[in-house]
Design a protein around this motif. Structure first.
Motif, PDB file in Angstrom:
ATOM      1  N   ALA A 132      -1.386   9.243  -3.609  1.00 25.46           N
ATOM      2  CA  ALA A 132      -2.537   8.481  -3.085  1.00 25.46           C
ATOM      3  C   ALA A 132      -3.860   8.965  -3.678  1.00 25.46           C
ATOM      4  O   ALA A 132      -4.756   8.167  -3.932  1.00 25.46           O
ATOM      5  CB  ALA A 132      -2.576   8.573  -1.565  1.00 25.46           C
ATOM      6  N   GLY A 144       0.841  -1.204   0.000  1.00 20.67           N
ATOM      7  CA  GLY A 144       0.000   0.000   0.000  1.00 20.67           C
ATOM      8  C   GLY A 144       0.865   1.238   0.000  1.00 20.67           C
ATOM      9  O   GLY A 144       2.097   1.171   0.060  1.00 20.67           O
ATOM     10  N   HIS A 179      -5.609   0.607  -4.363  1.00 25.26           N
ATOM     11  CA  HIS A 179      -7.030   0.375  -4.048  1.00 25.26           C
ATOM     12  C   HIS A 179      -7.903   1.626  -4.125  1.00 25.26           C
ATOM     13  O   HIS A 179      -9.093   1.581  -3.838  1.00 25.26           O
ATOM     14  CB  HIS A 179      -7.146  -0.234  -2.641  1.00 25.26           C
ATOM     15  CG  HIS A 179      -6.643   0.674  -1.550  1.00 25.26           C
ATOM     16  ND1 HIS A 179      -7.501   1.365  -0.734  1.00 25.26           N
ATOM     17  CD2 HIS A 179      -5.388   1.013  -1.166  1.00 25.26           C
ATOM     18  CE1 HIS A 179      -6.776   2.077   0.132  1.00 25.26           C
ATOM     19  NE2 HIS A 179      -5.488   1.874  -0.115  1.00 25.26           N
ATOM     20  N   ASP A 230       3.592  11.749  -3.086  1.00 21.95           N
ATOM     21  CA  ASP A 230       2.534  10.875  -2.596  1.00 21.95           C
ATOM     22  C   ASP A 230       1.360  11.017  -3.569  1.00 21.95           C
ATOM     23  O   ASP A 230       0.683  12.053  -3.598  1.00 21.95           O
ATOM     24  CB  ASP A 230       2.151  11.308  -1.178  1.00 21.95           C
ATOM     25  CG  ASP A 230       0.985  10.499  -0.612  1.00 21.95           C
ATOM     26  OD1 ASP A 230       0.370   9.735  -1.372  1.00 21.95           O
ATOM     27  OD2 ASP A 230       0.680  10.662   0.589  1.00 21.95           O
TER      28      ASP A 230
END
Ligand code: PMP
Length: 376
Positions: A173, A69, A196, A171
């Motif tokens: 994300a 992750g 995800h 990052d």
């Protein structure tokens, strides 16, 4: 249930991702055997690596590392790179996935400075430049704030840091899957990506892209299925950073997730999310009981919008929405600095994060339920 918490993880997943999970639940260990099943599994892992490299503009697929992750990817860089006495610069939009490993590293004498993000990109870049010092060994910057949807000028920050030979970790994300990322053009040194969220894979999977592995040490050592007589970790990629049996289900799900994104296009997914959030923004700005913090979402923003209902904590608003079948995330979103930036550290904020599957009718219902609730 209307699900608007896609910044935490996307839901629902595309059918093709669910199929990949069920088809690969059982399988042989990739790269750990000479039999056909293991070879097929290794081929599937390689195919996903190549797809991810193509999506992220990475020249050599081996520079794409599978991780558990985004948090793991970030830890791998912070702990694998920094040494006693090093200094780091971070933005004031960083997630605790960055802040907590950095705080933990303070016991080894590693210090950091926070650079404030401004509406004007020039000022943001200048804040980063002012925060650098002769010991700065790494700059960390999220591409899109997971609380406010603000997009940071990470490409320009990287170019500025490279003038001083300082590497940059981005990052991604909240940006991967909706922003076109090209590692060859942007020259980010490290890119951390969850599989995800915007890539529509499953939880517990992610990527780390490493531009140059020379200075980065692995934080996990172990079997790689290669060079097994060597008792030291192989130096070549991806084996240097991929020890132990990989998350094969997560990798094959990610493969299907990337196919899904390619079949629609990042730009179209982004446009859809921004259109939904702009519609929501217009509805919310007509409601005098709603407090908005950021400008109307535009093509530069990410797919996140946060607000509060006046005289209510964010948790109260989220609980009310939940009772009406709408899932949102309240509180601090693991990003205390980002909340301090707008003075919401005591009440948090209500975060709305659509995905490609969110409809106009979902946003209309949310607006209607909010106006009914705030009028009470
Ligand atoms: N960084 C940001 C900006 C995030 O939003 C998140 C997830 N909320 C993370 C890092 C951590 O990602 P993961 O949970 O996949 O480790």
């Amino acid at each position: 249930m209307i699900y608007l918490d896609n910044a935490a993880t996307t839901y629902p997943k595309p059918q093709s991702v669910l199929r990949a999970v069920s088809q690969n639940m059982q399988g042989a260990n990739p790269g750990r055997g000479g039999h056909s099943l293991a070879i097929r599994a290794a081929e599937n892992v390689y195919k996903c690596r190549v797809k991810a490299a193509k999506l992220l503009g990475v020249k050599n697929a081996g520079n794409v590392i599978f991780t558990s992750g985004c948090t793991m990817s970030i830890n791998m860089v912070i702990k694998g790179l920094l040494k006693k006495g090093d200094h780091v610069v971070v933005s004031d939009m960083e997630h605790n996935a960055v802040m907590r490993p950095l705080e933990a590293m303070s016991q080894y004498g590693i210090k950091y400075t926070v650079a404030s993000v401004c509406e004007n990109d020039e000022e943001t870049i200048s804040n980063f430049r002012d925060a650098l010092n002769e010991h700065t060994r790494l700059v960390i910057c999220t591409q899109i704030s997971n609380v406010w949807g603000i997009r940071l000028p990470v490409e320009r920050i990287t170019a500025m840091c490279h003038e001083y030979n300082i590497p940059v970790m981005v990052d991604a994300a909240q940006s991967a899957g909706i922003v076109n990322i090209n590692m060859m053009n942007s020259k980010f040194d490290y890119l951390c990506v969850p599989a995800h969220k915007g890539l529509y894979g499953v939880m517990g999977s992610g990527l780390l892209v490493v531009r140059d592995p020379k200075n980065l040490q692995p934080i996990i050592h172990g079997g790689t299925g290669s060079d097994s007589l060597l008792l030291t970790q192989p130096e070549y990629l991806p084996d240097k950073f991929e020890s132990g049996t990989p998350n094969y289900i997560g990798i094959t799900a990610l493969s299907a997730g990337i196919d899904f994104i390619n079949s629609i296009g990042e730009e179209k997914i982004h446009r859809h999310e921004i259109e939904l959030l702009s519609m929501l923004y217009d509805n919310l700005s007509r409601n005098k009981k709603i407090k908005l913090y950021t400008p109307r979402p535009n093509e530069k923003s990410g797919g996140v919008l946060s607000f509060n209902v006046k005289d209510k904590t964010s948790e109260e608003t989220a609980a009310y929405l939940n009772s009406r079948g709408i899932a949102v995330r309240a509180g601090l979103h693991c990003s205390p600095l980002a909340h301090k930036h707008f003075g919401t550290e005591n009440i948090g904020a209500v975060r709305i994060a659509p995905s490609y599957f969110t409809t106009y009718s979902d946003i209309y219902t949310l607006s209607r339920v909010l106006s009914a609730g705030s009028a009470r």
